[in-house]
Design a protein around this motif. Sequence first.
Motif, PDB file in Angstrom:
ATOM      1  N   ARG A  86       0.791  -1.212   0.014  1.00  0.00           N
ATOM      2  CA  ARG A  86      -0.084   0.153   0.022  1.00  0.00           C
ATOM      3  C   ARG A  86       0.918   1.413  -0.051  1.00  0.00           C
ATOM      4  O   ARG A  86       0.481   2.173  -0.790  1.00  0.00           O
ATOM      5  CB  ARG A  86      -0.887  -0.101   1.428  1.00  0.00           C
ATOM      6  CG  ARG A  86      -1.842   1.115   1.302  1.00  0.00           C
ATOM      7  CD  ARG A  86      -2.912   1.013   2.494  1.00  0.00           C
ATOM      8  NE  ARG A  86      -3.578  -0.250   2.394  1.00  0.00           N
ATOM      9  CZ  ARG A  86      -3.465  -1.094   3.578  1.00  0.00           C
ATOM     10  NH1 ARG A  86      -2.821  -0.644   4.486  1.00  0.00           N
ATOM     11  NH2 ARG A  86      -4.175  -2.139   3.610  1.00  0.00           N
ATOM     12  N   ILE A  87       1.837   1.281   0.605  1.00  0.00           N
ATOM     13  CA  ILE A  87       2.665   2.497   0.858  1.00  0.00           C
ATOM     14  C   ILE A  87       3.742   2.541  -0.612  1.00  0.00           C
ATOM     15  O   ILE A  87       4.138   3.538  -0.681  1.00  0.00           O
ATOM     16  CB  ILE A  87       3.509   2.562   2.062  1.00  0.00           C
ATOM     17  CG1 ILE A  87       4.507   1.271   2.352  1.00  0.00           C
ATOM     18  CG2 ILE A  87       2.752   2.568   3.312  1.00  0.00           C
ATOM     19  CD1 ILE A  87       5.504   1.646   3.370  1.00  0.00           C
ATOM     20  N   GLY A  88       3.919   1.406  -1.176  1.00  0.00           N
ATOM     21  CA  GLY A  88       4.869   1.339  -2.202  1.00  0.00           C
ATOM     22  C   GLY A  88       6.469   1.463  -1.887  1.00  0.00           C
ATOM     23  O   GLY A  88       6.668   1.852  -0.692  1.00  0.00           O
ATOM     24  N   PRO A  89       7.286   1.533  -2.824  1.00  0.00           N
ATOM     25  CA  PRO A  89       8.715   1.680  -2.712  1.00  0.00           C
ATOM     26  C   PRO A  89       9.010   3.009  -2.202  1.00  0.00           C
ATOM     27  O   PRO A  89       8.099   3.730  -2.329  1.00  0.00           O
ATOM     28  CB  PRO A  89       9.295   1.329  -3.875  1.00  0.00           C
ATOM     29  CG  PRO A  89       8.175   0.556  -4.850  1.00  0.00           C
ATOM     30  CD  PRO A  89       6.863   1.199  -4.325  1.00  0.00           C
ATOM     31  N   PRO A  90      10.217   3.194  -1.459  1.00  0.00           N
ATOM     32  CA  PRO A  90      10.538   4.535  -1.032  1.00  0.00           C
ATOM     33  C   PRO A  90      10.893   5.396  -2.299  1.00  0.00           C
ATOM     34  O   PRO A  90      10.690   5.079  -3.710  1.00  0.00           O
ATOM     35  CB  PRO A  90      12.071   4.278  -0.399  1.00  0.00           C
ATOM     36  CG  PRO A  90      11.856   2.819  -0.188  1.00  0.00           C
ATOM     37  CD  PRO A  90      11.225   2.306  -1.254  1.00  0.00           C
ATOM     38  N   PRO A  91      10.720   6.779  -2.197  1.00  0.00           N
ATOM     39  CA  PRO A  91      11.009   7.402  -0.882  1.00  0.00           C
ATOM     40  C   PRO A  91       9.556   7.620   0.057  1.00  0.00           C
ATOM     41  O   PRO A  91       8.486   7.516  -0.347  1.00  0.00           O
ATOM     42  CB  PRO A  91      11.151   8.826  -1.180  1.00  0.00           C
ATOM     43  CG  PRO A  91      10.637   9.126  -2.443  1.00  0.00           C
ATOM     44  CD  PRO A  91      10.690   7.725  -3.267  1.00  0.00           C
ATOM     45  N   HIS A  92       9.496   7.195   1.483  1.00  0.00           N
ATOM     46  CA  HIS A  92       8.687   7.364   2.382  1.00  0.00           C
ATOM     47  C   HIS A  92       8.773   8.582   2.995  1.00  0.00           C
ATOM     48  O   HIS A  92       9.356   8.748   4.201  1.00  0.00           O
ATOM     49  CB  HIS A  92       8.729   6.220   3.092  1.00  0.00           C
ATOM     50  CG  HIS A  92       8.337   4.915   2.555  1.00  0.00           C
ATOM     51  ND1 HIS A  92       9.111   3.884   2.500  1.00  0.00           N
ATOM     52  CD2 HIS A  92       7.740   4.563   1.372  1.00  0.00           C
ATOM     53  CE1 HIS A  92       8.672   2.645   1.820  1.00  0.00           C
ATOM     54  NE2 HIS A  92       7.749   3.315   1.017  1.00  0.00           N
ATOM     55  N   LEU A  93       8.211   9.721   2.803  1.00  0.00           N
ATOM     56  CA  LEU A  93       8.445  11.111   3.182  1.00  0.00           C
ATOM     57  C   LEU A  93       7.325  11.808   4.204  1.00  0.00           C
ATOM     58  O   LEU A  93       7.274  12.914   4.329  1.00  0.00           O
ATOM     59  CB  LEU A  93       8.894  12.055   2.250  1.00  0.00           C
ATOM     60  CG  LEU A  93      10.152  11.488   1.084  1.00  0.00           C
ATOM     61  CD1 LEU A  93      10.324  12.468   0.169  1.00  0.00           C
ATOM     62  CD2 LEU A  93      11.165  11.155   1.954  1.00  0.00           C
ATOM     63  N   ASN A  94       6.501  10.842   4.871  1.00  0.00           N
ATOM     64  CA  ASN A  94       5.579  11.132   5.736  1.00  0.00           C
ATOM     65  C   ASN A  94       5.622  10.216   6.935  1.00  0.00           C
ATOM     66  O   ASN A  94       6.024   9.068   6.663  1.00  0.00           O
ATOM     67  CB  ASN A  94       4.301  11.461   5.025  1.00  0.00           C
ATOM     68  CG  ASN A  94       3.722  10.299   4.454  1.00  0.00           C
ATOM     69  OD1 ASN A  94       3.378   9.153   5.277  1.00  0.00           O
ATOM     70  ND2 ASN A  94       3.561  10.117   3.256  1.00  0.00           N
ATOM     71  N   SER A  95       5.100  10.624   8.216  1.00  0.00           N
ATOM     72  CA  SER A  95       5.242   9.868   9.151  1.00  0.00           C
ATOM     73  C   SER A  95       4.205   8.464   9.041  1.00  0.00           C
ATOM     74  O   SER A  95       4.684   7.486   9.665  1.00  0.00           O
ATOM     75  CB  SER A  95       4.602  10.609  10.255  1.00  0.00           C
ATOM     76  OG  SER A  95       3.023  11.118  10.100  1.00  0.00           O
ATOM     77  N   LYS A  96       3.217   8.431   8.207  1.00  0.00           N
ATOM     78  CA  LYS A  96       2.599   7.274   8.186  1.00  0.00           C
ATOM     79  C   LYS A  96       3.095   6.143   7.376  1.00  0.00           C
ATOM     80  O   LYS A  96       3.088   5.207   7.688  1.00  0.00           O
ATOM     81  CB  LYS A  96       1.363   7.580   7.394  1.00  0.00           C
ATOM     82  CG  LYS A  96       0.318   6.632   7.360  1.00  0.00           C
ATOM     83  CD  LYS A  96      -1.045   6.889   6.713  1.00  0.00           C
ATOM     84  CE  LYS A  96      -2.061   5.530   6.527  1.00  0.00           C
ATOM     85  NZ  LYS A  96      -3.481   6.027   6.080  1.00  0.00           N
ATOM     86  N   SER A  97       3.729   6.594   5.879  1.00  0.00           N
ATOM     87  CA  SER A  97       4.505   5.718   5.273  1.00  0.00           C
ATOM     88  C   SER A  97       5.999   5.117   5.895  1.00  0.00           C
ATOM     89  O   SER A  97       6.136   3.944   6.254  1.00  0.00           O
ATOM     90  CB  SER A  97       4.633   5.989   3.905  1.00  0.00           C
ATOM     91  OG  SER A  97       5.402   7.176   3.839  1.00  0.00           O
ATOM     92  N   PHE A  98       6.423   6.106   6.696  1.00  0.00           N
ATOM     93  CA  PHE A  98       7.830   5.818   7.283  1.00  0.00           C
ATOM     94  C   PHE A  98       7.396   5.108   8.361  1.00  0.00           C
ATOM     95  O   PHE A  98       8.236   4.171   8.721  1.00  0.00           O
ATOM     96  CB  PHE A  98       8.361   7.313   7.671  1.00  0.00           C
ATOM     97  CG  PHE A  98       9.495   7.171   8.633  1.00  0.00           C
ATOM     98  CD1 PHE A  98      10.728   7.018   7.861  1.00  0.00           C
ATOM     99  CD2 PHE A  98       9.493   7.015   9.967  1.00  0.00           C
ATOM    100  CE1 PHE A  98      12.199   6.769   8.768  1.00  0.00           C
ATOM    101  CE2 PHE A  98      10.576   6.965  10.735  1.00  0.00           C
ATOM    102  CZ  PHE A  98      11.880   6.969   9.996  1.00  0.00           C
ATOM    103  N   GLY A  99       6.419   5.290   9.041  1.00  0.00           N
ATOM    104  CA  GLY A  99       5.970   4.210  10.383  1.00  0.00           C
ATOM    105  C   GLY A  99       5.844   2.950  10.036  1.00  0.00           C
ATOM    106  O   GLY A  99       6.121   2.209  10.676  1.00  0.00           O
TER     107      GLY A  99
END
Length: 715
Positions: free
Chosen positions: A547-560
């Motif tokens: 659901r979050i997909g590959p990086p970059p993860h630049l918000n708290s939800k996807s990072f968490g």
Amino acid sequence: MSHTPWIIYGAAGTTGTLIAEEAIRRGHQPLLAGRSAESLASLGKRLGLPWMAVGLDEPSRLQRAVSDVDAVLNAAGPFIATAPPLVEACLAAGTHYLDLAGEIPALQHLFARDQAARARNIALIGGVGFGVVASNGLVTYVADQLPGATTLELVVKANNQQTSQGATKSVLQGLAGGGRVYRNGHLVPIRLGKGLKAFRFPDGTFDILPVPSGDLEAAYRATGIANITAFIPFRRSAAFLLPLVQWGLSLRPIHGWLEAVVEKRGTRQRESLAGGQRTSYAWARAMNQNGQQVEAWLELGEGYHFTAASSVQAVEHVLRDHPSGALTRFCPDDRGGTAMVRSSSRASLTGEHTMKKLEVSTNSLHPSHRRSDATSPRSISRLESIRLGGTEQWIRIQGKDTSNPALLLIQQGPGLPILNEAADDNKQWHLEEDFVVVYWDQRACGKSFNRTIPPQSMTIEQLITDTHELIQALAQRFNTTHLYVTGFSFGATIALLTASRHPEHIRAVVGVDPDVQFDVAERVAYDFALEQATRRRNNRALRELRRIGPPPHLNSKSFGTRAKWVTNFGGANRQATYPRLLLKTLRQLVLSRDYSLSDIVGTLRGIGFTQDQLLPDLADLDLFQMLPRLDVPVFLLQGRHDYVAPPTIAEQYYQTLHAPKGKQLIWFDESAHMPQYEEPGKFRQTLLTIKQHCEVDSAQEDRGSCMHGNDKGES
């Protein structure tokens, strides 16, 4: 005495009325203030004094009121509730603040605002009434008579004609928090009711019980003695009920009902208080490791009249001498009176006679074979606020010997607190025995979270500036040219970047699993989590990761989300899952002495806020480009099984890093991203070895490497 412009807040209460009467007797015309216009009008008419009704929930009116006077004396308990709004109003207005607080949290609040008070050139003085003045006079005396004392006991037996409703509310607040004593420089909880024993007073033998009183906090602030217990008389037959009482007071409906009962009782009995000849007592004993001891007694009058006299005298001292900062020491002067002294400067404010008799005895009982060094520096245990980069931030300073070098710890994250971990960390690492350890809740993290922090200030550059300002302040505080800096994960990256920009006060920098190339680390972490989820057939993990997909993860939800699954699969800590680490953090927050309920809520908000603001800035983080050279000794500690900050990247960076003062890469073979928790013994020994070699180099006036021999490579 000429007119002096000051306010008595809570003037219509039992103690406030006595203070007003004492003030008139000494030639003052204070302004009477509080919540009840009817009560104030009646008192003002009787005493011929001006009055003003203003609530603590009216900050604008409150600030205007205190702006027109030079000092405010707060006589309205419970002070943990009334002190904060009055203190903030006084800070904003530049007005001196005094109160009668006998609650530990209320006194701690004042000391936390010490720097702000000094910046405004005003005094914040708590506990200017009976208990703290009497006990502080004694503990200061016995501590001065026995340098190097390691243990202190104090007992206060108040013989009062009545207990005011404000004092009763303060007692309820204290009991709700459970028992407290100082042990090894830490304020630690004990079971309420534990430690009951018989004690002989001049007027008979009574049972006494350890209590969480403000006398305890004030005694530690005044003397720095590491082990302190404060007692009051208590009926043995009722002691066993105290744990049940504490539980009941922790329930808001019961606590509220009891306070309502106190309000009704206090109003009905207030007129029954009159002056009288009563005798109260205070006793203190200091002991050292050799069994030597010094004890002293004070004989005093009735507690409420003592409070009225001592508090008015305290106001007179402040109006005359204009001290600044949070003051703590109350001690006998050479005329048998009282003096208030800042612990740091010992600048005395000499007072008038308030204590009747002082008896001192010195004994040497059961000497032990342990060596006592009377010249050894005192321990330190302080929670302090400090202004960094324009925002208020919080640090806890802990150490058994202030002559030890300072060690600043910078937490992993982004967004995580560290003050809550101080007690647990020291149990694992015992670093406070060899360093003065500084735990720091960084900008917008933990206790340092504030809704007014500008989002645009949440950048790597600003964190470097904050760190540099803190290091400068600590160097000045401890009168040292250099200190040690250790950072974890993202905190390690900030430590390394700060050391590269500002090496002048850093003895050595230790980076524990630092973020080196953020974009590469993100890909490694995501691929690891996805591969593990597939191999383990964890459908929930697969759904969330896809659901979050590959990086970059630049918000708290996807990072968490990514962090959760990397942790659950052992890529961050091989000994703990994400839920276990989360519960550990929550437990530490709830049990920590440093966090209120609002602080805990702010901590949780701060995690998301910090990550949402910092992650876009982290996207371009690359130490290969940003930090090719370090001009301080650098130690990189790296877990072999880290899938958050990949070991291969750390090793490549180590090989390319130019460090003329020396560098070393130290592997933790059983750890992932948190070797400080996964291999705590090795972590402690590593820091001690670094200290040992750096101190040897310093003694030889060779600040070149902090490395033993020619070993500047891997280990």
